[in-house]
Scaffold this active site. Structure first.
Site, PDB file in Angstrom:
ATOM      1  N   GLU A 276      57.353  47.745  45.926  1.00 33.99           N
ATOM      2  CA  GLU A 276      58.306  48.716  45.284  1.00 33.99           C
ATOM      3  C   GLU A 276      57.709  49.307  43.771  1.00 33.99           C
ATOM      4  O   GLU A 276      57.819  50.192  43.187  1.00 33.99           O
ATOM      5  CB  GLU A 276      59.565  48.196  44.862  1.00 33.99           C
ATOM      6  CG  GLU A 276      60.825  49.509  45.194  1.00 33.99           C
ATOM      7  CD  GLU A 276      62.164  48.795  45.440  1.00 33.99           C
ATOM      8  OE1 GLU A 276      62.968  49.437  46.055  1.00 33.99           O
ATOM      9  OE2 GLU A 276      62.772  48.102  44.592  1.00 33.99           O
ATOM     10  N   HIS A 297      50.024  31.875  65.593  1.00 30.82           N
ATOM     11  CA  HIS A 297      50.221  32.268  67.060  1.00 30.82           C
ATOM     12  C   HIS A 297      50.445  33.607  67.449  1.00 30.82           C
ATOM     13  O   HIS A 297      50.734  33.843  68.457  1.00 30.82           O
ATOM     14  CB  HIS A 297      50.853  30.930  67.677  1.00 30.82           C
ATOM     15  CG  HIS A 297      50.409  29.670  67.365  1.00 30.82           C
ATOM     16  ND1 HIS A 297      49.755  29.127  68.399  1.00 30.82           N
ATOM     17  CD2 HIS A 297      50.623  28.915  66.291  1.00 30.82           C
ATOM     18  CE1 HIS A 297      49.328  27.962  68.043  1.00 30.82           C
ATOM     19  NE2 HIS A 297      49.815  27.638  66.923  1.00 30.82           N
ATOM     20  N   LYS A 411      67.219  58.398  51.104  1.00 30.80           N
ATOM     21  CA  LYS A 411      68.633  58.643  50.694  1.00 30.80           C
ATOM     22  C   LYS A 411      68.900  59.969  50.778  1.00 30.80           C
ATOM     23  O   LYS A 411      70.148  60.233  51.273  1.00 30.80           O
ATOM     24  CB  LYS A 411      68.896  57.899  49.230  1.00 30.80           C
ATOM     25  CG  LYS A 411      68.823  56.231  49.019  1.00 30.80           C
ATOM     26  CD  LYS A 411      69.242  56.238  47.764  1.00 30.80           C
ATOM     27  CE  LYS A 411      68.755  54.542  47.561  1.00 30.80           C
ATOM     28  NZ  LYS A 411      68.843  54.330  46.388  1.00 30.80           N
TER      29      LYS A 411
HETATM   30  O1  PA5 Z   1      64.386  47.044  42.336  1.00 30.90           O
HETATM   31  C1  PA5 Z   1      65.165  47.883  42.333  1.00 30.90           C
HETATM   32  O2  PA5 Z   1      65.440  48.464  41.498  1.00 30.90           O
HETATM   33  C2  PA5 Z   1      65.900  48.163  43.762  1.00 30.90           C
HETATM   34  O3  PA5 Z   1      65.337  47.478  44.562  1.00 30.90           O
HETATM   35  C3  PA5 Z   1      67.324  47.731  43.613  1.00 30.90           C
HETATM   36  O4  PA5 Z   1      67.521  46.227  43.474  1.00 30.90           O
HETATM   37  C4  PA5 Z   1      68.161  48.033  44.899  1.00 30.90           C
HETATM   38  O5  PA5 Z   1      67.870  49.441  45.493  1.00 30.90           O
HETATM   39  C5  PA5 Z   1      69.676  47.677  44.828  1.00 30.90           C
HETATM   40  O6  PA5 Z   1      70.137  48.575  43.735  1.00 30.90           O
HETATM   41  P1  PA5 Z   1      71.614  48.438  42.971  1.00 30.90           P
HETATM   42  O7  PA5 Z   1      71.383  46.834  42.452  1.00 30.90           O
HETATM   43  O8  PA5 Z   1      71.699  49.346  42.187  1.00 30.90           O
HETATM   44  O9  PA5 Z   1      72.555  48.266  44.048  1.00 30.90           O
END
Ligand code: PA5
Length: 425
Positions: A276, A297, A411
């Protein structure tokens, strides 16, 4: 202290100017520490190991209360609001562990139906974690599980069984917490989800599970000190620079291979952190993981002889927590008498060494991150090691490692399909 072995990566970096690469790494670290560069407003995670004593006590008190009043804790969250805590809880010893169950990290009705059934007759609290307070998966799980809690305990008693970890001011979860009087902890606004494991996001569930969070924090604080120093002895930098350099040499994938299955969820946390943070603008190593020796494996064949665009980083721990010795049988019907009296971890260690040298011979660049043992301090160290590394390599790739604009696209389409008001194009 964790050890880092750069393996054969120097040879694979031959095509690049290594001096320039390391200079760029040093500049990236300097910029991060000076809070400059893309995403510099999201560097609050650098300060998380200096948690104030009062906040740590509040976390421990909340954990004690959860343990005293319940049979288990349900932690609701996804992504960075989920993987850090789960990875520490699964990595560390399960003896005398208070049960922590996770919810809201998928949209599976079967998973959540089974979870609701398994809570029947048990006393539980909910720890709902969402920085934005609006993420669909945890919000749905909280709606379902919160309603059940209210049904069985009544609204005011249910509120005493809910801990919310969210933004200090904004979002639907913050509003609900204030309206219903939940115990709350906040995620600093300058800390992104995947960098939040050392905030209450990771610490509250870990403390509730019985993990000595002070040891974890201590490991993290020492690591923060060690890995923010410039110079060749900074192993997080060594790792980061090699990742960025190999990306520039045609490597597309990094496989984190561990011979410690208890580190499997930590590999998932690492995948989120790296994927990410770096997967932007057509750049970034695609993060994958392998659990050895199981995956030898399944994925072993590919790692040995498939496309050569993979970097393999091994993550191993030297000392097991428990020793298992191979028994002698007196005969040699299974052909294993030569192993009698040896420990399973000795054999696992040889499997690691054999695999590493085989994959190296097969043409993969390999590196190794080695922990003395899987302890709370070592897990705290690893969190910081990887966070610093990905911040540095992200900067070197010229992207902002702290945002995730691409996540919005699915989303938007999902909301349109669901008919969410205001989502129409
Ligand atoms: O690293 C990030 O910002 C995302 O992966 C969030 O942790 C994830 O989308 C969850 O978001 P939130 O804590 O707002 O529910």
């Amino acid at each position: 202290v964790i050890r880092f072995d750069r393996g054969n990566t120097d040879a694979h970096l031959k095509g690049s100017d290594q001096r320039a690469l390391f200079d760029r790494g040093a500049e990236a670290l300097e910029a991060i520490l000076a809070r400059r560069g893309p995403g510099s407003e999201m560097l609050g995670w650098l300060d998380l190991p200096n948690i104030p004593e009062g906040e740590l006590r509040r976390i421990e008190d909340a954990a004690k209360r959860i343990q005293d009043e319940n049979d288990c804790l349900v932690v609701i969250g996804i992504g960075g609001s989920y993987l850090g805590a789960r990875s520490a809880i699964e990595a560390l010893p399960a003896e005398a562990r208070f049960p922590v169950i996770f919810a809201g990290h998928n949209l599976s009705s079967d998973y959540h139906a089974r979870l609701v059934e398994s809570l029947e007759g048990r006393r539980y609290s909910l720890c709902v974690i969402s920085k934005s307070g609006t993420t669909t998966e945890p919000a749905i799980a909280f709606r379902i599980l919160g309603a059940r809690l209210v049904e069985s305990l009544g609204r005011s008693e249910a509120s005493k069984h809910i801990v919310a970890i969210t933004d200090p001011k904004e979002g639907a979860l913050r509003r609900a917490a204030e309206r219903d009087g939940y115990l709350t902890f906040y995620i600093p606004p300058d800390v992104g989800g995947r960098f939040s494991v050392l905030s209450p996001v990771g610490l509250v569930p870990c403390a509730a599970a019985g993990i000595p969070v002070r040891e974890l924090i201590q490991g993290a604080a020492e690591a923060m000190d060690r890995y923010t120093r410039s110079g060749p002895e900074n192993n997080a930098m060594q790792y980061a620079v090699r990742r960025a350099g190999l990306f520039g040499q045609g490597i597309a994938i990094e496989v984190l291979s561990t011979f410690n299955p208890e580190l499997g969820t930590l590999c998932e946390w690492w995948k989120q952190l790296t994927g990410e943070s770096e997967g932007k603008g057509g750049k970034g190593l695609f993060p994958a993981s392998a659990l050895m020796t199981t995956d030898l494996h399944s994925l072993g064949q590919y790692l040995q002889q498939g496309a050569r665009d993979i970097l393999e980083t091994f993550l191993v721990a030297d000392e097991p927590r428990r020793t298992v010795t191979i028994p002698g049988t007196g005969d040699d019907q299974d052909g294993l008498e030569y192993l009698a009296g040896r420990t399973m971890s000795d054999i696992n260690g040889k499997a690691f060494e054999g695999t590493r040298s085989a994959h190296e011979a097969g043409g993969l660049p390999v590196m190794t991150i080695e922990l003395p043992a899987v302890t709370p301090a070592a897990i705290g160290t690893l969190f910081v090691f990887f966070e610093i590394a990905v911040a540095v390599s992200g900067h070197m790739l010229g992207i902002n490692p702290f945002d995730q604009p691409g996540v919005e696209e699915y989303k938007r389409r999902m909301f349109e399909l669901l008919g969410k008001p205001g989502s129409e194009r």
